[in-house]
Design a protein around this motif. Structure first.
Motif, short mmCIF file in Angstrom:
data_model
loop_
_atom_site.label_atom_id
_atom_site.label_comp_id
_atom_site.label_asym_id
_atom_site.label_seq_id
_atom_site.Cartn_x
_atom_site.Cartn_y
_atom_site.Cartn_z
N ASP A 136 0.85 -1.19 0.00
CA ASP A 136 0.00 0.00 0.00
C ASP A 136 0.88 1.24 0.00
O ASP A 136 1.53 1.55 1.00
N MET A 137 0.92 1.93 -1.13
CA MET A 137 1.73 3.13 -1.27
C MET A 137 0.94 4.42 -1.05
O MET A 137 1.47 5.51 -1.22
N GLY A 138 -0.33 4.30 -0.72
CA GLY A 138 -1.12 5.49 -0.40
C GLY A 138 -1.90 6.06 -1.54
O GLY A 138 -2.94 6.70 -1.34
N THR A 139 -1.41 5.87 -2.77
CA THR A 139 -2.14 6.30 -3.97
C THR A 139 -1.92 5.27 -5.06
O THR A 139 -0.90 4.56 -5.05
N PRO A 140 -2.81 5.20 -6.02
CA PRO A 140 -2.55 4.34 -7.18
C PRO A 140 -1.52 4.98 -8.10
O PRO A 140 -1.21 6.17 -8.00
N PHE A 141 -0.98 4.18 -8.99
CA PHE A 141 -0.06 4.66 -10.03
C PHE A 141 -0.75 5.71 -10.88
O PHE A 141 -1.91 5.59 -11.24
N ASP A 142 0.01 6.77 -11.21
CA ASP A 142 -0.44 7.84 -12.10
C ASP A 142 -1.58 8.68 -11.54
O ASP A 142 -2.29 9.33 -12.31
N LEU A 143 -1.76 8.71 -10.23
CA LEU A 143 -2.68 9.70 -9.67
C LEU A 143 -1.94 11.03 -9.66
O LEU A 143 -0.94 11.20 -8.97
N PHE A 144 -2.43 11.98 -10.43
CA PHE A 144 -1.80 13.30 -10.52
C PHE A 144 -2.29 14.13 -9.34
O PHE A 144 -3.33 14.79 -9.39
N SER A 145 -1.51 14.11 -8.28
CA SER A 145 -1.90 14.73 -7.02
C SER A 145 -0.68 14.88 -6.13
O SER A 145 0.26 14.09 -6.22
N THR A 146 -0.72 15.87 -5.24
CA THR A 146 0.36 16.01 -4.27
C THR A 146 0.40 14.80 -3.33
O THR A 146 1.43 14.54 -2.72
N LEU A 147 -0.70 14.05 -3.25
CA LEU A 147 -0.69 12.83 -2.45
C LEU A 147 0.32 11.81 -2.98
O LEU A 147 0.82 10.98 -2.22
N SER A 148 0.63 11.88 -4.28
CA SER A 148 1.57 10.95 -4.90
C SER A 148 3.02 11.37 -4.73
O SER A 148 3.92 10.60 -5.07
N TRP A 149 3.25 12.56 -4.23
CA TRP A 149 4.63 13.00 -4.03
C TRP A 149 5.29 12.10 -2.99
O TRP A 149 4.69 11.81 -1.94
N PRO A 150 6.49 11.61 -3.21
CA PRO A 150 7.13 10.69 -2.26
C PRO A 150 7.21 11.23 -0.84
O PRO A 150 7.13 10.47 0.12
N ALA A 151 7.36 12.54 -0.71
CA ALA A 151 7.53 13.13 0.62
C ALA A 151 6.20 13.52 1.27
O ALA A 151 6.21 14.11 2.35
N SER A 152 5.09 13.21 0.64
CA SER A 152 3.79 13.60 1.18
C SER A 152 3.58 13.00 2.57
O SER A 152 3.81 11.81 2.79
N VAL A 153 3.10 13.84 3.50
CA VAL A 153 2.73 13.35 4.83
C VAL A 153 1.22 13.25 4.96
O VAL A 153 0.69 13.05 6.05
N GLU A 154 0.53 13.38 3.81
CA GLU A 154 -0.93 13.24 3.80
C GLU A 154 -1.36 11.78 3.71
O GLU A 154 -2.54 11.49 3.83
N VAL A 155 -0.40 10.90 3.49
CA VAL A 155 -0.70 9.46 3.52
C VAL A 155 -0.24 8.92 4.88
O VAL A 155 0.49 9.58 5.62
N SER A 156 -0.64 7.70 5.21
CA SER A 156 -0.36 7.15 6.53
C SER A 156 1.13 6.87 6.73
O SER A 156 1.90 6.79 5.77
N GLU A 157 1.52 6.69 7.98
CA GLU A 157 2.92 6.38 8.28
C GLU A 157 3.34 5.06 7.64
O GLU A 157 4.46 4.92 7.16
N ALA A 158 2.44 4.08 7.63
CA ALA A 158 2.76 2.80 7.01
C ALA A 158 2.97 2.97 5.51
O ALA A 158 3.88 2.36 4.92
N GLN A 159 2.14 3.78 4.88
CA GLN A 159 2.27 4.04 3.44
C GLN A 159 3.56 4.80 3.16
O GLN A 159 4.27 4.51 2.18
N GLN A 160 3.90 5.75 4.00
CA GLN A 160 5.17 6.46 3.85
C GLN A 160 6.35 5.50 3.99
O GLN A 160 7.33 5.60 3.24
N ALA A 161 6.24 4.56 4.92
CA ALA A 161 7.32 3.58 5.11
C ALA A 161 7.48 2.70 3.89
O ALA A 161 8.61 2.36 3.49
N ASN A 162 6.38 2.32 3.26
CA ASN A 162 6.45 1.50 2.05
C ASN A 162 7.13 2.27 0.92
O ASN A 162 7.93 1.70 0.16
N ARG A 163 6.82 3.54 0.80
CA ARG A 163 7.46 4.38 -0.22
C ARG A 163 8.96 4.47 0.05
O ARG A 163 9.78 4.42 -0.89
N ARG A 164 9.31 4.65 1.31
CA ARG A 164 10.73 4.75 1.65
C ARG A 164 11.46 3.45 1.35
O ARG A 164 12.63 3.46 0.93
N ARG A 165 10.79 2.31 1.55
CA ARG A 165 11.43 1.02 1.26
C ARG A 165 11.75 0.91 -0.22
O ARG A 165 12.84 0.47 -0.61
#
Length: 202
Positions: A136-165
């Motif tokens: 779970d990366m917090g957004t689907p692929f190709d969602l044009f939104s600031t939510l898709s930015w890797p550094a977004s804190v608008e997604v959950s901590e678990a989703q942020q951790a998955n992006r960091r991995r």
């Protein structure tokens, strides 16, 4: 296609190839020009780097899902025609709910030229080897939104951790991330930094 290109599965046989632009599950809503087969092509140095990523994440029981790799220049032109068609908003709710089409160019979500056409950029995510489900990366692929930015804190901590991995594995293998898309990475020292290829994927 230059001989330096090859299919990613040649070196990463367990990678899942799900090129979104080879079908209709994408922001255009149809198969995109130049995608005539579901083949993940990259330059050999990029594929060798992807193999290092696959070995890294395998330790966590993960495999790679490739969403886009080499992209013919004619596909980028197709994106431009789609963006110019103001009457076609069929995918707005799913892919660009907060913007109008012209803004996608103005804000940099779509460009007139793509690093994908140079053959050393790819879009990907991580999948659990055990059951084939995406992390779970917090957004689907190709969602044009600031939510898709890797550094977004608008997604959950678990989703942020998955992006960091994902980012940690890619950067350790020699890829640079893109600050607007958690899925997008380009190989440092790519072999064709000034070339934009237009050979169809067949």
């Amino acid at each position: 296609m230059p001989p330096l290109f090859l299919d990613v599965p040649e070196l990463v046989p367990d990678a899942i190839v799900d090129l979104r632009y080879a079908g209709s599950n994408n922001f255009v809503g149809t198969r995109v020009d130049g995608y005539e087969a579901n083949r993940a092509l990259l330059t050999r140095p990029a594929v060798e780097a992807v193999a290092r990523v696959a070995a890294d994440v395998k330790r966590d029981g993960l495999i790679l899902k490739l969403l886009d790799c080499y992209r013919p220049a004619r596909a980028v032109a197709h994106f431009g025609r789609w963006a110019a068609d103001g009457a076609d908003v069929a995918t707005k709710a799913a892919y660009y709910p907060d913007y109008h089409k012209p803004e996608l160019f103005e804000l940099g979500y779509i460009a007139g030229r793509s690093s994908h056409s140079r053959g050393s950029t790819l879009d990907l995510t991580l999948v659990h080897r055990s059951d084939g489900t995406d992390l779970d990366m917090g957004t689907p692929f190709d969602l044009f939104s600031t939510l898709s930015w890797p550094a977004s804190v608008e997604v959950s901590e678990a989703q942020q951790a998955n992006r960091r991995r994902l980012a940690a594995a890619m950067e350790a293998a020699g890829f640079d991330p893109f600050f607007m898309e958690w899925w997008h990475f380009t190989l440092k020292g790519e072999p064709f930094p000034d070339s934009y290829f237009d050979v169809p994927i067949r």
